[in-house]
Design a protein around this motif. Structure first.
Motif, PDB file in Angstrom:
ATOM      1  N   CYS A  15       6.850 -62.393 -24.655  1.00  0.00           N
ATOM      2  CA  CYS A  15       5.660 -62.688 -25.467  1.00  0.00           C
ATOM      3  C   CYS A  15       5.847 -62.123 -26.873  1.00  0.00           C
ATOM      4  O   CYS A  15       6.652 -62.653 -27.637  1.00  0.00           O
ATOM      5  N   ASP A  16       5.146 -61.055 -27.212  1.00  0.00           N
ATOM      6  CA  ASP A  16       5.226 -60.561 -28.585  1.00  0.00           C
ATOM      7  C   ASP A  16       5.745 -59.127 -28.674  1.00  0.00           C
ATOM      8  O   ASP A  16       5.497 -58.444 -29.669  1.00  0.00           O
ATOM      9  N   ASP A  17       6.442 -58.671 -27.646  1.00  0.00           N
ATOM     10  CA  ASP A  17       7.093 -57.359 -27.720  1.00  0.00           C
ATOM     11  C   ASP A  17       8.575 -57.547 -27.459  1.00  0.00           C
ATOM     12  O   ASP A  17       8.948 -58.166 -26.453  1.00  0.00           O
ATOM     13  N   THR A  18       9.403 -57.011 -28.369  1.00  0.00           N
ATOM     14  CA  THR A  18      10.847 -57.035 -28.130  1.00  0.00           C
ATOM     15  C   THR A  18      11.193 -55.699 -27.491  1.00  0.00           C
ATOM     16  O   THR A  18      10.944 -54.658 -28.097  1.00  0.00           O
ATOM     17  N   SER A  19      11.752 -55.737 -26.286  1.00  0.00           N
ATOM     18  CA  SER A  19      12.017 -54.461 -25.621  1.00  0.00           C
ATOM     19  C   SER A  19      13.385 -54.449 -24.956  1.00  0.00           C
ATOM     20  O   SER A  19      13.845 -55.458 -24.426  1.00  0.00           O
ATOM     21  N   ALA A  20      14.024 -53.279 -25.002  1.00  0.00           N
ATOM     22  CA  ALA A  20      15.293 -53.057 -24.313  1.00  0.00           C
ATOM     23  C   ALA A  20      15.208 -51.694 -23.639  1.00  0.00           C
ATOM     24  O   ALA A  20      14.608 -50.761 -24.198  1.00  0.00           O
ATOM     25  N   ALA A  21      15.775 -51.597 -22.436  1.00  0.00           N
ATOM     26  CA  ALA A  21      15.715 -50.326 -21.704  1.00  0.00           C
ATOM     27  C   ALA A  21      17.006 -50.097 -20.952  1.00  0.00           C
ATOM     28  O   ALA A  21      17.691 -51.053 -20.578  1.00  0.00           O
ATOM     29  N   ILE A  22      17.311 -48.832 -20.739  1.00  0.00           N
ATOM     30  CA  ILE A  22      18.443 -48.477 -19.876  1.00  0.00           C
ATOM     31  C   ILE A  22      17.873 -47.728 -18.671  1.00  0.00           C
ATOM     32  O   ILE A  22      17.142 -46.740 -18.829  1.00  0.00           O
ATOM     33  N   VAL A  23      18.174 -48.235 -17.487  1.00  0.00           N
ATOM     34  CA  VAL A  23      17.727 -47.591 -16.261  1.00  0.00           C
ATOM     35  C   VAL A  23      18.960 -47.232 -15.436  1.00  0.00           C
ATOM     36  O   VAL A  23      19.862 -48.057 -15.263  1.00  0.00           O
ATOM     37  N   CYS A  24      19.002 -45.970 -14.980  1.00  0.00           N
ATOM     38  CA  CYS A  24      20.124 -45.494 -14.184  1.00  0.00           C
ATOM     39  C   CYS A  24      19.567 -45.127 -12.813  1.00  0.00           C
ATOM     40  O   CYS A  24      18.753 -44.201 -12.710  1.00  0.00           O
ATOM     41  N   GLY A  25      19.921 -45.887 -11.783  1.00  0.00           N
ATOM     42  CA  GLY A  25      19.230 -45.740 -10.500  1.00  0.00           C
ATOM     43  C   GLY A  25      17.781 -46.148 -10.724  1.00  0.00           C
ATOM     44  O   GLY A  25      17.514 -47.225 -11.250  1.00  0.00           O
ATOM     45  N   ASN A  26      16.833 -45.247 -10.389  1.00  0.00           N
ATOM     46  CA  ASN A  26      15.415 -45.554 -10.660  1.00  0.00           C
ATOM     47  C   ASN A  26      14.892 -44.735 -11.840  1.00  0.00           C
ATOM     48  O   ASN A  26      13.692 -44.666 -12.077  1.00  0.00           O
ATOM     49  N   THR A  27      15.819 -44.122 -12.577  1.00  0.00           N
ATOM     50  CA  THR A  27      15.420 -43.274 -13.701  1.00  0.00           C
ATOM     51  C   THR A  27      15.557 -44.022 -15.021  1.00  0.00           C
ATOM     52  O   THR A  27      16.592 -44.633 -15.289  1.00  0.00           O
ATOM     53  N   VAL A  28      14.521 -43.962 -15.829  1.00  0.00           N
ATOM     54  CA  VAL A  28      14.558 -44.611 -17.135  1.00  0.00           C
ATOM     55  C   VAL A  28      15.201 -43.661 -18.139  1.00  0.00           C
ATOM     56  O   VAL A  28      14.713 -42.554 -18.364  1.00  0.00           O
ATOM     57  N   LEU A  29      16.316 -44.090 -18.737  1.00  0.00           N
ATOM     58  CA  LEU A  29      16.979 -43.265 -19.752  1.00  0.00           C
ATOM     59  C   LEU A  29      16.411 -43.588 -21.133  1.00  0.00           C
ATOM     60  O   LEU A  29      16.378 -42.745 -22.022  1.00  0.00           O
ATOM     61  N   SER A  30      16.001 -44.849 -21.334  1.00  0.00           N
ATOM     62  CA  SER A  30      15.347 -45.234 -22.596  1.00  0.00           C
ATOM     63  C   SER A  30      14.552 -46.494 -22.351  1.00  0.00           C
ATOM     64  O   SER A  30      14.874 -47.289 -21.468  1.00  0.00           O
ATOM     65  N   ASN A  31      13.475 -46.644 -23.132  1.00  0.00           N
ATOM     66  CA  ASN A  31      12.616 -47.828 -23.009  1.00  0.00           C
ATOM     67  C   ASN A  31      12.037 -48.067 -24.400  1.00  0.00           C
ATOM     68  O   ASN A  31      11.039 -47.472 -24.782  1.00  0.00           O
ATOM     69  N   VAL A  32      12.721 -48.915 -25.167  1.00  0.00           N
ATOM     70  CA  VAL A  32      12.362 -49.096 -26.580  1.00  0.00           C
ATOM     71  C   VAL A  32      11.559 -50.386 -26.741  1.00  0.00           C
ATOM     72  O   VAL A  32      11.956 -51.434 -26.232  1.00  0.00           O
ATOM     73  N   ILE A  33      10.417 -50.294 -27.422  1.00  0.00           N
ATOM     74  CA  ILE A  33       9.551 -51.465 -27.588  1.00  0.00           C
ATOM     75  C   ILE A  33       9.217 -51.645 -29.067  1.00  0.00           C
ATOM     76  O   ILE A  33       8.708 -50.732 -29.707  1.00  0.00           O
ATOM     77  N   ALA A  34       9.532 -52.840 -29.608  1.00  0.00           N
ATOM     78  CA  ALA A  34       9.133 -53.158 -30.988  1.00  0.00           C
ATOM     79  C   ALA A  34       8.014 -54.188 -30.914  1.00  0.00           C
ATOM     80  O   ALA A  34       8.215 -55.306 -30.457  1.00  0.00           O
ATOM     81  N   GLY A  35       6.823 -53.799 -31.320  1.00  0.00           N
ATOM     82  CA  GLY A  35       5.667 -54.711 -31.313  1.00  0.00           C
ATOM     83  C   GLY A  35       5.727 -55.636 -32.526  1.00  0.00           C
ATOM     84  O   GLY A  35       6.593 -55.498 -33.387  1.00  0.00           O
ATOM     85  N   GLN A  36       4.816 -56.603 -32.588  1.00  0.00           N
ATOM     86  CA  GLN A  36       4.811 -57.561 -33.705  1.00  0.00           C
ATOM     87  C   GLN A  36       3.424 -57.599 -34.331  1.00  0.00           C
ATOM     88  O   GLN A  36       2.522 -58.254 -33.830  1.00  0.00           O
ATOM     89  N   GLU A  37       3.296 -56.899 -35.450  1.00  0.00           N
ATOM     90  CA  GLU A  37       2.008 -56.796 -36.142  1.00  0.00           C
ATOM     91  C   GLU A  37       1.548 -58.142 -36.721  1.00  0.00           C
ATOM     92  O   GLU A  37       0.366 -58.378 -36.915  1.00  0.00           O
ATOM     93  N   VAL A  38       2.512 -59.035 -36.981  1.00  0.00           N
ATOM     94  CA  VAL A  38       2.246 -60.275 -37.709  1.00  0.00           C
ATOM     95  C   VAL A  38       1.115 -61.109 -37.078  1.00  0.00           C
ATOM     96  O   VAL A  38       0.355 -61.773 -37.783  1.00  0.00           O
ATOM     97  N   HIS A  39       0.953 -61.036 -35.752  1.00  0.00           N
ATOM     98  CA  HIS A  39      -0.034 -61.887 -35.062  1.00  0.00           C
ATOM     99  C   HIS A  39      -1.479 -61.448 -35.287  1.00  0.00           C
ATOM    100  O   HIS A  39      -2.392 -62.243 -35.119  1.00  0.00           O
ATOM    101  N   ARG A  40      -1.657 -60.186 -35.660  1.00  0.00           N
ATOM    102  CA  ARG A  40      -2.992 -59.631 -35.872  1.00  0.00           C
ATOM    103  C   ARG A  40      -3.806 -60.500 -36.830  1.00  0.00           C
ATOM    104  O   ARG A  40      -4.990 -60.724 -36.648  1.00  0.00           O
ATOM    105  N   LEU A  41      -3.129 -61.027 -37.857  1.00  0.00           N
ATOM    106  CA  LEU A  41      -3.794 -61.834 -38.899  1.00  0.00           C
ATOM    107  C   LEU A  41      -4.297 -63.165 -38.361  1.00  0.00           C
ATOM    108  O   LEU A  41      -5.178 -63.782 -38.943  1.00  0.00           O
TER     109      LEU A  41
END
Ligand code: KG4
Ligand code: ZN
Length: 349
Positions: A15-41
């Motif tokens: 949808c409107d979030d670009t996200s990438a994550a690294i999961v090792c087993g069931n542990t989240v090592l990173s979970n990066v989310i870039a939202g999109q302000e442009v739609h607010r308008l």
């Protein structure tokens, strides 16, 4: 010899979030989310702008996810990406990225159903958190979907109820728009509702038999009510904002809890979970906890970062698919209306 723990790169662009994550087993090592302000308008997500923003963000977001996790590309066992459902142009960006990455680096590719991802977010390791026990019911409520899912195993789920028109998040966002809030207005209704009286105004609840939902009638009922009230007093909304938010939140939450309660009559499970963006709603969270206490059910509520769209939930789903060697090939394409029946692990009853 100790078995290597599976490391998955997850990609989410439905949808409107670009996200990438690294999961090792069931542990989240990173979970990066870039939202999109442009739609607010624009008062809602503009699909063309969303896919352009994903194109700009996808490479840097993956880069940051790798850096934060402190791993290199060589450490990744597979790439899991959201195939659907979602906006086609947005899905295409994540799908193309994942396919190209796997082709270039010789990694296995895994396609994930976004709705399954929301459910399996409950299996991410968290300190002091007990994971749901099978079978359980998950109420998945987001901007695009409203589903009651009977979860029998990690990769065995049945959709026992769904919306016939608007999703619960859409009901929040459309009502919020009528009150003059920017998109997405769901969290703003939640914020103002805290100061208001949930019984100040009443709206007609949808009368749908069975376990399906409908929110479009409620939206019309709120619109007529506001139009009429504003004809008498043009400042009606401003004067009663908190009470309006509390009453709208109350009716939406009531509909969700009533259906959940009905589902338990047919599927009397012990554990209940919520997932999706609307599970961040404080009214829903507190009503569900009260429901659990009254009926002695075990309630599972995800932390905020795993409620709304995120790639950690896609990566953890990828982990379970990896264990089953459920790999995709390079012919796979994005699917905006990925039907539950397309997946043998998520079927519509
Ligand atoms: O799961 P999600 O991030 O994206 C979709 O897959 O749709 O859900 C987004 C939805 C939006 O409709 C947003 O207004 C709603 O979740 N939402 C909320 C709250 N936080 C997010 N609705 C009500 N109260 C909240 N606190
Ligand atoms: Zn979602």
């Amino acid at each position: 010899m100790r078995q290597k723990v599976t490391t998955i790169l997850g990609i989410e662009t439905s949808c409107d979030d670009t996200s990438a994550a690294i999961v090792c087993g069931n542990t989240v090592l990173s979970n990066v989310i870039a939202g999109q302000e442009v739609h607010r308008l624009y008062g809602g997500v503009v699909p063309e702008l969303a896919s352009r923003a994903h194109q700009k963000s996808i490479v840097p977001v993956v880069d940051v996810a790798l850096n934060k996790a402190g791993i290199s590309i060589d450490d990744i066992d597979a790439v899991a990406f959201t195939r659907g459902p979602g906006l086609l142009g947005s899905l295409l960006v994540g799908t193309s990225f994942a396919k190209a990455f796997c082709l270039a680096k010789g990694k296995p590719l895994i396609d994930v159903n976004h709705m399954v991802g929301h459910v399996l977010a409950h299996f991410i390791d968290r300190q002091g958190h007990e994971k749901p026990k099978f079978p359980f019911i998950c109420l998945t409520v987001s901007g695009g979907h409203t589903q009651l899912v009977l979860v029998e195993d990690y990769l065995s789920m049945k959709v026992v109820g769904t919306t016939r028109d608007d999703a619960a998040g859409e009901a929040f966002d459309k009502a919020a728009k009528m009150l003059g809030f920017d998109y997405p207005g769901g969290p703003l209704i939640d914020k103002h509702a805290a100061e208001g009286n949930p019984l100040a105004f009443s709206f007609n609840k949808p009368q749908i038999s069975g376990l399906d939902f409908s929110f479009s009638g409620l939206k019309t009922s709120i619109m007529y009510f506001l139009n009429k009230a504003q004809q008498k007093d043009p400042d009606f909304i401003a004067k009663h904002l908190a009470d309006l938010c509390a009453s709208i939140q109350h009716v939406i939450v009531d509909v969700l809890i009533e259906k959940l309660s009905k589902a338990l009559e047919t599927y009397p499970v012990q554990d209940i979970a919520i997932a999706g963006g609307v599970s961040a709603n404080s009214g829903l969270r507190s009503s569900l906890l009260a429901f659990g206490e009254k009926h002695q059910k075990t309630i599972h509520i995800p932390p905020f970062e795993y409620c709304t769209d995120n790639a950690a939930m896609i990566a953890i789903t990828g982990k379970y698919l990896f264990e089953k060697k459920a790999f995709s090939n390079q012919h796979i394409s994005a699917s905006a209306r990925l039907e539950s029946s397309d997946e043998n692990y998520l079927i519509r009853l």
